[in-house]
Structures are given as C-alpha cells and as structure tokens.
Design a protein around this motif. Structure first.
Motif, PDB file in Angstrom:
ATOM      1  N   MET A   1       0.848  -1.186   0.000  1.00 26.55           N
ATOM      2  CA  MET A   1       0.000   0.000   0.000  1.00 26.55           C
ATOM      3  C   MET A   1       0.886   1.240   0.000  1.00 26.55           C
ATOM      4  O   MET A   1       1.488   1.583   1.001  1.00 26.55           O
ATOM      5  CB  MET A   1      -0.909   0.004   1.216  1.00 26.55           C
ATOM      6  N   PHE A   2       0.984   1.871  -1.129  1.00 23.83           N
ATOM      7  CA  PHE A   2       1.917   2.980  -1.293  1.00 23.83           C
ATOM      8  C   PHE A   2       1.110   4.244  -1.547  1.00 23.83           C
ATOM      9  O   PHE A   2       0.556   4.447  -2.622  1.00 23.83           O
ATOM     10  CB  PHE A   2       2.851   2.698  -2.474  1.00 23.83           C
ATOM     11  N   PHE A   3       1.044   5.102  -0.526  1.00 23.54           N
ATOM     12  CA  PHE A   3       0.257   6.320  -0.614  1.00 23.54           C
ATOM     13  C   PHE A   3       1.130   7.577  -0.606  1.00 23.54           C
ATOM     14  O   PHE A   3       0.634   8.667  -0.365  1.00 23.54           O
ATOM     15  CB  PHE A   3      -0.718   6.400   0.572  1.00 23.54           C
ATOM     16  N   ALA A   4       2.428   7.421  -0.870  1.00 21.51           N
ATOM     17  CA  ALA A   4       3.329   8.567  -0.758  1.00 21.51           C
ATOM     18  C   ALA A   4       3.072   9.608  -1.832  1.00 21.51           C
ATOM     19  O   ALA A   4       3.106  10.806  -1.574  1.00 21.51           O
ATOM     20  CB  ALA A   4       4.784   8.098  -0.826  1.00 21.51           C
ATOM     21  N   SER A   5       2.823   9.173  -3.069  1.00 24.47           N
ATOM     22  CA  SER A   5       2.645  10.121  -4.168  1.00 24.47           C
ATOM     23  C   SER A   5       2.084   9.404  -5.380  1.00 24.47           C
ATOM     24  O   SER A   5       2.384   8.226  -5.608  1.00 24.47           O
ATOM     25  CB  SER A   5       3.980  10.769  -4.536  1.00 24.47           C
ATOM     26  N   ASP A   6       1.300  10.125  -6.180  1.00 19.78           N
ATOM     27  CA  ASP A   6       0.851   9.549  -7.440  1.00 19.78           C
ATOM     28  C   ASP A   6       1.984   9.506  -8.462  1.00 19.78           C
ATOM     29  O   ASP A   6       1.870   8.866  -9.509  1.00 19.78           O
ATOM     30  CB  ASP A   6      -0.366  10.297  -8.011  1.00 19.78           C
ATOM     31  N   TYR A 308       3.144   2.853   3.239  1.00 24.18           N
ATOM     32  CA  TYR A 308       4.105   3.944   3.105  1.00 24.18           C
ATOM     33  C   TYR A 308       3.368   5.210   2.721  1.00 24.18           C
ATOM     34  O   TYR A 308       2.570   5.222   1.793  1.00 24.18           O
ATOM     35  CB  TYR A 308       5.171   3.636   2.055  1.00 24.18           C
ATOM     36  N   TYR A 309       3.631   6.278   3.469  1.00 28.37           N
ATOM     37  CA  TYR A 309       3.084   7.579   3.135  1.00 28.37           C
ATOM     38  C   TYR A 309       3.997   8.642   3.730  1.00 28.37           C
ATOM     39  O   TYR A 309       4.915   8.343   4.499  1.00 28.37           O
ATOM     40  CB  TYR A 309       1.643   7.733   3.649  1.00 28.37           C
ATOM     41  N   LEU A 324       1.154  14.270  14.438  1.00 31.23           N
ATOM     42  CA  LEU A 324       1.962  14.463  13.233  1.00 31.23           C
ATOM     43  C   LEU A 324       1.039  14.492  12.028  1.00 31.23           C
ATOM     44  O   LEU A 324       0.042  13.780  11.977  1.00 31.23           O
ATOM     45  CB  LEU A 324       2.981  13.336  13.074  1.00 31.23           C
ATOM     46  N   VAL A 325       1.408  15.305  11.058  1.00 30.25           N
ATOM     47  CA  VAL A 325       0.620  15.414   9.830  1.00 30.25           C
ATOM     48  C   VAL A 325       1.090  14.378   8.823  1.00 30.25           C
ATOM     49  O   VAL A 325       2.293  14.211   8.590  1.00 30.25           O
ATOM     50  CB  VAL A 325       0.740  16.826   9.223  1.00 30.25           C
ATOM     51  N   GLY A 326       0.157  13.665   8.244  1.00 29.24           N
ATOM     52  CA  GLY A 326       0.458  12.712   7.188  1.00 29.24           C
ATOM     53  C   GLY A 326      -0.236  13.113   5.891  1.00 29.24           C
ATOM     54  O   GLY A 326      -1.254  13.815   5.908  1.00 29.24           O
ATOM     55  N   ARG A 327       0.345  12.707   4.782  1.00 29.83           N
ATOM     56  CA  ARG A 327      -0.268  12.940   3.476  1.00 29.83           C
ATOM     57  C   ARG A 327      -0.457  11.607   2.767  1.00 29.83           C
ATOM     58  O   ARG A 327       0.474  10.794   2.695  1.00 29.83           O
ATOM     59  CB  ARG A 327       0.604  13.847   2.607  1.00 29.83           C
TER      60      ARG A 327
END
Length: 348
Positions: A1-6, A308-309, A324-327
C-alpha cells in the motif's frame, strides 16, 4: 500500500504498449513525428480549442517554468499561492527560467480568493521603474492541499488578473483529478474561465513522463517553442512523448484513471473519518488527503508493514501523543482492497 505520491505509481499498460509500438522503425524527431499530429488534434478537440498551440514536455517543472517564462518578462512578478508547487517544490526553476520573482498570495484550504489576490496585487503596487511590474497569475489545480477551485473561483481569479492586464497560467499536474471532481469540461475549466495557458498533466495520472503545454494565447506560442529548445526541453526522440499522450487520451483513459484515483481517495477519507484519533486538515476533493493523528498511531501503522506515506516528523522519536501530519495520495492503480487494508490497520 503505497500512498506517498501519485508519481510513485506505475504507468498504465496501454501507455507502455504505445511506447513499444512507437519504437518500431523510424520517425522524424523534435515533434515532427506523425503521432504528434494526432496528439495535437486530440488535445484541441478535448479542449474545444481548434487554434490552440500544443507542445509536449517530459515533466511538470519544465512545463510550468517554460510556459511562465513565455508569459513573463524578467522585471515582472508572478502571483501564486504560498503553497503553490512552483513556489514550494520546483527549486526556483520558475525564477530561473523567467528571471522574475514570485509574489505569494495568502490561502485558505490551499486556495487563494479573488479578494486576496486583488489585495496582494495592490499591496505589491506598481512603483514605476523602481518596482516589479505585474506579470501573470498562476493557479494550481488540484491545489497542493488536495482541494479544488470551483469554476466560479477560477473565473473570479482570472477576471481579477485581467483587471490588472495580467494573463493566467493553470498548473494542472492533477488536471484530470480536478476535472472529474468538478464534472465539467476541459474548456470550462480553462479558456472559458479566462485561462491563457495550461500545464496539462499526464505523469501523475498514469503516464511514464509527459505533460502537454496548451497555449490559448497564440501570441506566445513561438516564444514558447524557442524557450523550450533553449532550455533543453525539446526532445529529439519526441515520438516517445507523443505516443504516451496519444494513449493517455485515447478512449477517455485519462479520465478513467482520474475517476479511479478520486474514488479510492473518497473511500480512504470515509475510513479515516470513522477513526477518533484522526483529524482531517482539509476536505479532500480529489485524490489527496492531509490528516493528523498521534505519533504512536503513525508508528503502529508503519510497524504493521506494507504501508508507506509521507509525514512531517519522525514516528520513532518524540512524545507518542504529539500529533503528526500525514499525506496520503491515491494513484490510478490503487485498489479497493488496498484502501480497505489501510483502514483495517488503522483500526487495529
């Protein structure tokens, strides 16, 4: 699950197939390939702009910078938000290419208002030869906070810019995500709203690496061509850009991918809202979420593996109760199962 960036997601198989097909035989370089003729017609048709100038560049920073350089004189200033990509994430490339400065407009939820823009323009004043002259306005759509300007907001901003004799550029790295969120046409979100140039993104939405620079003001088209070449962004084997954009636009693939990314983001937002420890910082309107939760919750998520984000602190060190802020960013390939797995991990 990879949510770091498109940016981190895969290119769509149809885009890769198009690249393989384009690799057969020979084709003229520098944009003279026959595929580019089809792409130009596709883009003009999509934007309902038969006279638009259409050029391809490999990445968004170059697209924004070369377009803005074609709209800006070195003694002018470009108006943009405090969180604009051209300000925060492009290593002063717009200033390098334009030799101009950026003037920052305050934001609410990542967006500027026409009133704030007007006040910022007036605050910068026009001190004749002693101060920067008014250059273009640059709008980021989707914003860097995951919010979307409405058509009325875009029209109001472009109208304010026009009141001061300024042109308007749209940074559309996530153009498709904004378009499907608003359920409008590309023309309605651009030239019909007063936009003069668009960085029409493909890379974040399933392409390997291609952006279309769409120019509705024909007066700057030739200067753009010269600046693209002078800046080192006219690819010799241009057909590989053309092939990507052709496949991206064919049969509405670009819209299908954006709808999928936005839908997964909505699913993810729904799951986050049900968790007491999560605070949503902005209303997610496209494919990006900013949220806040205690450090211990971030650590537990990351320790669970396969997640991962991006976040704004170290999950390992510090007060476990500190928020903490997550994106989280969903790309076209994110699945319903992947989102559900993330929400399940969050719920423990």
């Amino acid at each position: 699950m990879f949510f770091a960036s498109d940016n981190a997601g895969p290119a769509h198989p149809k885009v890769m197939e198009a690249l393989v097909a384009a690799n057969n035989g020979y084709a003229m370089g520098y944009g003279a390939d026959p595929i580019m003729d089809e792409v130009r017609a596709q883009v003009r048709d999509i934007f309902e702009a038969p006279e638009a100038a259409v050029y391809l560049i490999i990445n968004g920073t170059a697209a924004n910078s070369v377009l803005l350089a074609s709209m800006t004189k070195p003694w002018e200033t470009i108006f943009c938000t405090q969180c604009a990509h051209i300000h925060e994430d492009e290593c002063n490339a717009p200033e390098f290419y334009t030799q101009a400065k950026l003037t920052l407009v305050p934001t609410t939820d990542g967006k500027m208002t026409s009133d704030d823009l007007r006040q910022t323009i007036l605050g910068e004043e026009n001190r004749g030869v002693h101060g920067p002259q008014r250059g273009p306005l640059s709008i980021t759509q989707v914003t860097e906070k995951g919010t979307v300007y409405t058509l009325d907001e875009i029209r109001a901003l472009a109208s304010t810019a026009q009141d001061f004799g300024m042109q308007t550029h749209l940074d559309g790295a996530r153009f498709a995500n904004a378009l499907v969120a608003l359920d409008c046409s590309p023309a309605e979100m651009t030239w019909k709203a007063g936009i003069d140039t668009v960085s029409f993104g493909g890379t974040k939405n399933g392409a390997l690496g291609v952006e279309a620079c769409v120019i509705f003001n024909p007066e700057i088209a030739w200067e753009f061509e010269l600046r693209r070449k002078r800046g080192g962004h006219l690819l010799s084997k241009h057909r590989y850009l053309s092939a990507q954009m052709q496949a991206y636009l064919a049969d509405g693939l670009w819209l299908d991918m954006a709808r999928s990314a936005n839908a997964r983001c909505a699913q993810l937002a729904e799951g986050l809202r049900k968790h007491d420890a999560v605070n949503m910082l902005f209303e997610p309107q496209a494919n990006m979420i900013f949220f806040e939760m205690p450090r211990r919750a971030h650590k537990r998520m990351l320790d669970a593996g396969a997640v991962y984000y991006v976040m704004n602190g170290d999950p390992e060190t510090g007060d476990p109760d500190t928020p903490l802020v997550g994106r989280l960013v969903c790309d076209w390939s994110m699945t319903e199962e992947g989102v559900s797995r993330f929400v399940d991990l969050l719920n423990g």
